[in-house]
Design an enzyme around this catalytic site. Sequence first.
Site, PDB file in Angstrom:
ATOM      1  CB  ILE A 160      -0.956  -0.013   1.211  1.00 15.51           C
ATOM      2  CG1 ILE A 160      -1.905  -1.204   1.104  1.00 15.51           C
ATOM      3  CG2 ILE A 160      -1.756   1.289   1.276  1.00 15.51           C
ATOM      4  CD1 ILE A 160      -2.808  -1.396   2.312  1.00 15.51           C
ATOM      5  CG  ASP A 179       9.179  -0.654   5.768  1.00 18.12           C
ATOM      6  OD1 ASP A 179       9.762  -1.452   6.527  1.00 18.12           O
ATOM      7  OD2 ASP A 179       8.064  -0.874   5.275  1.00 18.12           O
ATOM      8  CB  CYS A 238      -5.711   4.801   5.223  1.00 17.67           C
ATOM      9  SG  CYS A 238      -6.619   6.268   4.729  1.00 17.67           S
ATOM     10  NE  ARG A 240      -5.536  -3.432  10.984  1.00 17.23           N
ATOM     11  CZ  ARG A 240      -6.072  -3.454   9.780  1.00 17.23           C
ATOM     12  NH1 ARG A 240      -6.403  -2.309   9.189  1.00 17.23           N
ATOM     13  NH2 ARG A 240      -6.277  -4.600   9.156  1.00 17.23           N
ATOM     14  CG  ASP A 264     -10.578   4.717   6.583  1.00 16.47           C
ATOM     15  OD1 ASP A 264     -11.778   5.073   6.538  1.00 16.47           O
ATOM     16  OD2 ASP A 264     -10.183   3.604   6.194  1.00 16.47           O
ATOM     17  CD  GLU A 269     -11.814   0.911  13.295  1.00 15.62           C
ATOM     18  OE1 GLU A 269     -12.377  -0.069  12.756  1.00 15.62           O
ATOM     19  OE2 GLU A 269     -10.841   1.492  12.798  1.00 15.62           O
ATOM     20  CG  HIS A 287     -11.832   0.365   9.008  1.00 12.11           C
ATOM     21  ND1 HIS A 287     -11.366  -0.248  10.136  1.00 12.11           N
ATOM     22  CD2 HIS A 287     -11.036  -0.072   8.010  1.00 12.11           C
ATOM     23  CE1 HIS A 287     -10.350  -1.030   9.838  1.00 12.11           C
ATOM     24  NE2 HIS A 287     -10.124  -0.940   8.542  1.00 12.11           N
ATOM     25  CG  LEU A 288     -15.446   4.499   4.526  1.00 13.79           C
ATOM     26  CD1 LEU A 288     -16.014   5.757   3.867  1.00 13.79           C
ATOM     27  CD2 LEU A 288     -16.486   3.385   4.532  1.00 13.79           C
ATOM     28  N   GLY A 289     -11.111   2.286   3.940  1.00 14.54           N
ATOM     29  CA  GLY A 289      -9.938   2.107   3.083  1.00 14.54           C
ATOM     30  C   GLY A 289     -10.094   1.023   2.038  1.00 14.54           C
ATOM     31  CB  ALA A 290     -10.500  -2.516   2.174  1.00 16.51           C
TER      32      ALA A 290
END
Length: 535
Positions: A160, A179, A238, A240, A264, A269, A287-290
């Site tokens: 992502i 990272d 977006c 966790r 998000d 939640e 929580h609309l990311g997916a």
Amino acid sequence: MTERESAPSVNVLVADAISEKGIDVLRNAPGVEVTVRTGMSPTELAEAIADADGLVVRSATKVTPEVLEHAGRLKVIGRAGTGVDNIDLPAATRAGVVVMNTPGGNSVAAAEHTISLLTALARNVAQANADLRQGRWERKKYMGVEIAGKTIGIVGLGRIGREVARRAAGLRMQLLGHDPFVNEESVKGLGVAVCPLDELLARADFVTLHLPLSDNTRNTIDAAALARMKPGARLINCARGGLVDEAALLEALQSGRLAGAGLDVFATEPPSDRALVEHPAVVATPHLGASTIEAQQRVGTEIAEKIVEFFRSGVMLDAVNFPALGREEYGALQPLMNLAERLGSFLAQVSGTGMSRLDVQTFGEFGEHSIRPLAMAAAKGILSHVVEGAVSYVNALDLAQSRGLTVSEGRSSETTPYSGLLRLGLTTADGKSTVAGTLFSERHPRLVEVDGVPIESFLEGRMLFARNRDVPGVYGRIGTILGEAGVNIAGLQLGRISRSETAVSVISIDDPGPQAALKRILDIPEILTAKTVRI
């Protein structure tokens, strides 16, 4: 793991809503029975899972240690999505349950939602829309900023994060990334400059998070991290909710240090504390990311296909509690894992008790592959004979550790007569025993060495293994005893080192034979040890 064309039926429990296409993949698979039951309580899930071989979830269902205590037949959990923090991985591993996800299935949707929040923050889209709906025309109030030329800091450069980088580059943004598990060369083509987290926070105008949630990543953005961020920066999450200290974020927004946040996901939640989502500088979504039609069809279909493939052939694609292997590498490793498991099974049955150490060593071409799956398979083969309950590739090393069995892995440059060789050594209270094997073809693993003595034997069926003094007449007496017991000999393989005092033999037999026959063989003076083996 072998192809199971005539495998008995398995039951797959679908506990969260997935696409109908995914359900159809399961229903159309031979030997798969599907039960769709969503919205269950933890108690209901624990009851339902008792009869399931496979479980499909999204983010709503929590697979806890208490639930897994009832998973007697469960072999695989499929997460239709990326994050698996709703599944207790240590508990699943201890239970020998494979956990698979679909890491690429919603990457595009999550990346696009990230960019949506970024642009909404830059231009105050949500706030201006809310005012306009209330009849207020506030052009001067909502002065925005341009995205072009701004610096975006991407924390987490997995699938992502890389998709976000591609889109941000198209918006002519400057790209920073952090990272610790990603090689800088692997993202160089994306135009991402990799840097320490502190530097990223200090330089970025927009910071976006794309990390999994774990004990190590929880509250990555805490009060200290927020204090290091560039004044007037904007934060986007977006990934966790637990990645951000929400109280500290609210304080940073209230103080004006941050210009805004796009959220998000939340620690709880739906969020019980409304202060953050109702702050005027926050753009929040549930929580609309997916949540795109395409993503949901994709992840539902992908996880269904992976579960079908698992039950069909044992392939564990995108398993999060098993070494990450692509389909091609898995295909190459499967025959080697089969060899390792059979060697481990043989070794456990011919060695002493009080196991303390297992050494797994590859030679030649076998060293070109990942060793960890071979160690898992060897440990599974050994422990299947000494542990009550199910032993799988997934929990074999965990079970070994709990029993005080140290597992060592290594590659050797030593030349052998074979293009590839796998050698196992098992140290017990009686000493150390070794076996080695190779592949004569993909489906024909061979035992080629026992305790340094060359011998060639199939690794299947019932066998009688013996160590004896190398003198004439020993095998004639063994054959006589087996014949008198009505045991047919299907094959006899002998091995010795020239002029040594000890020889070994593997006698393939059609029947187990009575214990009295084994006792008579052990009474032969030249026999040092004799044991029955079944693989």
